[in-house]
Design a protein around this motif. Structure first.
Motif, PDB file in Angstrom:
ATOM      1  N   ALA A  68       0.466  -1.290   0.046  1.00 34.31           N
ATOM      2  CA  ALA A  68      -0.071   0.006   0.022  1.00 34.31           C
ATOM      3  C   ALA A  68       0.708   1.346  -0.113  1.00 34.31           C
ATOM      4  O   ALA A  68       0.738   2.252  -0.692  1.00 34.31           O
ATOM      5  CB  ALA A  68      -0.886   0.047   1.279  1.00 34.31           C
ATOM      6  N   ILE A  69       2.206   1.323   0.863  1.00 34.05           N
ATOM      7  CA  ILE A  69       2.948   2.363   0.856  1.00 34.05           C
ATOM      8  C   ILE A  69       3.526   2.535  -0.592  1.00 34.05           C
ATOM      9  O   ILE A  69       3.694   3.762  -1.083  1.00 34.05           O
ATOM     10  CB  ILE A  69       4.124   2.151   1.776  1.00 34.05           C
ATOM     11  N   ALA A  70       4.011   1.361  -1.158  1.00 39.16           N
ATOM     12  CA  ALA A  70       4.358   1.483  -2.543  1.00 39.16           C
ATOM     13  C   ALA A  70       3.259   2.063  -3.630  1.00 39.16           C
ATOM     14  O   ALA A  70       3.710   2.897  -4.301  1.00 39.16           O
ATOM     15  CB  ALA A  70       4.832   0.106  -2.886  1.00 39.16           C
ATOM     16  N   LYS A  71       2.205   1.808  -3.440  1.00 36.64           N
ATOM     17  CA  LYS A  71       1.095   2.251  -4.208  1.00 36.64           C
ATOM     18  C   LYS A  71       1.091   3.904  -4.113  1.00 36.64           C
ATOM     19  O   LYS A  71       0.514   4.604  -5.119  1.00 36.64           O
ATOM     20  CB  LYS A  71      -0.256   1.430  -3.899  1.00 36.64           C
ATOM     21  N   ILE A  72       1.074   4.005  -2.898  1.00 36.31           N
ATOM     22  CA  ILE A  72       1.099   5.551  -2.648  1.00 36.31           C
ATOM     23  C   ILE A  72       2.008   6.400  -3.633  1.00 36.31           C
ATOM     24  O   ILE A  72       1.825   7.413  -3.957  1.00 36.31           O
ATOM     25  CB  ILE A  72       1.035   6.158  -1.138  1.00 36.31           C
ATOM     26  N   LYS A  73       3.397   5.877  -3.728  1.00 36.64           N
ATOM     27  CA  LYS A  73       4.188   6.514  -4.475  1.00 36.64           C
ATOM     28  C   LYS A  73       4.075   6.348  -5.932  1.00 36.64           C
ATOM     29  O   LYS A  73       4.356   7.382  -6.624  1.00 36.64           O
ATOM     30  CB  LYS A  73       5.650   5.704  -4.014  1.00 36.64           C
ATOM     31  N   GLU A  74       3.403   5.269  -6.215  1.00 32.78           N
ATOM     32  CA  GLU A  74       3.005   5.135  -7.752  1.00 32.78           C
ATOM     33  C   GLU A  74       2.024   6.173  -7.985  1.00 32.78           C
ATOM     34  O   GLU A  74       2.049   6.895  -9.132  1.00 32.78           O
ATOM     35  CB  GLU A  74       2.584   3.667  -7.923  1.00 32.78           C
ATOM     36  N   ASN A  75       0.840   6.605  -7.175  1.00 34.18           N
ATOM     37  CA  ASN A  75      -0.122   7.661  -7.388  1.00 34.18           C
ATOM     38  C   ASN A  75       0.564   9.111  -6.880  1.00 34.18           C
ATOM     39  O   ASN A  75      -0.151   9.879  -6.646  1.00 34.18           O
ATOM     40  CB  ASN A  75      -1.236   7.156  -6.372  1.00 34.18           C
ATOM     41  N   ASN A  76       1.831   9.276  -6.896  1.00 38.25           N
ATOM     42  CA  ASN A  76       2.482  10.438  -6.621  1.00 38.25           C
ATOM     43  C   ASN A  76       1.884  11.030  -5.148  1.00 38.25           C
ATOM     44  O   ASN A  76       1.857  12.207  -5.211  1.00 38.25           O
ATOM     45  CB  ASN A  76       1.961  11.481  -7.734  1.00 38.25           C
ATOM     46  N   GLY A  77       1.911  10.237  -4.253  1.00 36.59           N
ATOM     47  CA  GLY A  77       1.533  10.851  -3.143  1.00 36.59           C
ATOM     48  C   GLY A  77       0.182  10.944  -2.638  1.00 36.59           C
ATOM     49  O   GLY A  77       0.032  11.455  -1.471  1.00 36.59           O
ATOM     50  N   ALA A  82      -6.143   4.967  -1.125  1.00 36.40           N
ATOM     51  CA  ALA A  82      -7.146   4.490  -0.362  1.00 36.40           C
ATOM     52  C   ALA A  82      -8.467   3.878  -0.939  1.00 36.40           C
ATOM     53  O   ALA A  82      -8.872   2.878  -0.602  1.00 36.40           O
ATOM     54  CB  ALA A  82      -7.472   5.316   0.876  1.00 36.40           C
ATOM     55  N   LYS A  83      -9.203   4.729  -1.743  1.00 33.22           N
ATOM     56  CA  LYS A  83     -10.041   4.250  -2.582  1.00 33.22           C
ATOM     57  C   LYS A  83      -9.845   2.968  -3.444  1.00 33.22           C
ATOM     58  O   LYS A  83     -10.623   2.051  -3.499  1.00 33.22           O
ATOM     59  CB  LYS A  83     -10.712   5.446  -3.479  1.00 33.22           C
ATOM     60  N   GLU A  84      -8.673   3.062  -3.954  1.00 34.20           N
ATOM     61  CA  GLU A  84      -8.319   1.773  -4.758  1.00 34.20           C
ATOM     62  C   GLU A  84      -8.236   0.674  -4.060  1.00 34.20           C
ATOM     63  O   GLU A  84      -8.650  -0.639  -4.485  1.00 34.20           O
ATOM     64  CB  GLU A  84      -6.935   2.277  -5.680  1.00 34.20           C
ATOM     65  N   LEU A  85      -7.719   0.773  -2.827  1.00 39.62           N
ATOM     66  CA  LEU A  85      -7.473  -0.520  -2.069  1.00 39.62           C
ATOM     67  C   LEU A  85      -8.628  -0.885  -1.289  1.00 39.62           C
ATOM     68  O   LEU A  85      -8.738  -2.097  -0.776  1.00 39.62           O
ATOM     69  CB  LEU A  85      -6.264  -0.364  -1.140  1.00 39.62           C
TER      70      LEU A  85
END
Length: 120
Positions: A16-25, A31-34
């Motif tokens: 999830a933290i890596a996904k935040i970086k993919e979404n430019n923070g 959170a909606k995606e997950l």
């Protein structure tokens, strides 16, 4: 009615933290995606940035050990301070001078004799 608390694995949190970086923070979009609460993801992000969240790039087990040791030392300090305060208090039940000690001893013996009779 209470909601059941959901436990997430460390790997899920790291992903999830890596996904935040993919979404430019963008925490809210991630959170909606997950499908998890935004506050939960924000807490994980904050912990990951400080190096406390296991499984993330900044995770530092030495930091966790140091924080646990500080917590234990604070508990020990609090106990020692409470014990010191107890010892600092004066005991009001004991006599303070030698004449009061003799008087206290005589009164105690009189009370024992009147209560239990003469000693054998």
């Amino acid at each position: 009615m209470s909601k059941k608390r959901v436990e997430y694995s460390d790997t899920f949190k790291a992903e999830a933290i890596a996904k935040i970086k993919e979404n430019n923070g963008n925490i809210s979009q991630t959170a909606k995606e997950l499908g998890i609460p935004m506050n939960t993801l924000a807490n994980w992000h904050r912990k990951a940035e400080s190096g406390v969240l296991a499984g993330t790039q900044n995770y530092n087990p030495e930091l966790i050990a140091a924080l646990d040791e500080i917590k234990d030392l604070k508990k020990q300090l609090k106990i020692a301070q409470e014990e010191r305060e107890i010892l600092k208090r004066q005991r009001r039940t004991l006599p303070r001078t030698s004449s009061q000690v003799r008087l206290y001893a005589r009164e105690s013996i009189k009370i024992l004799h009147t209560t239990y009779g003469d000693p054998i």
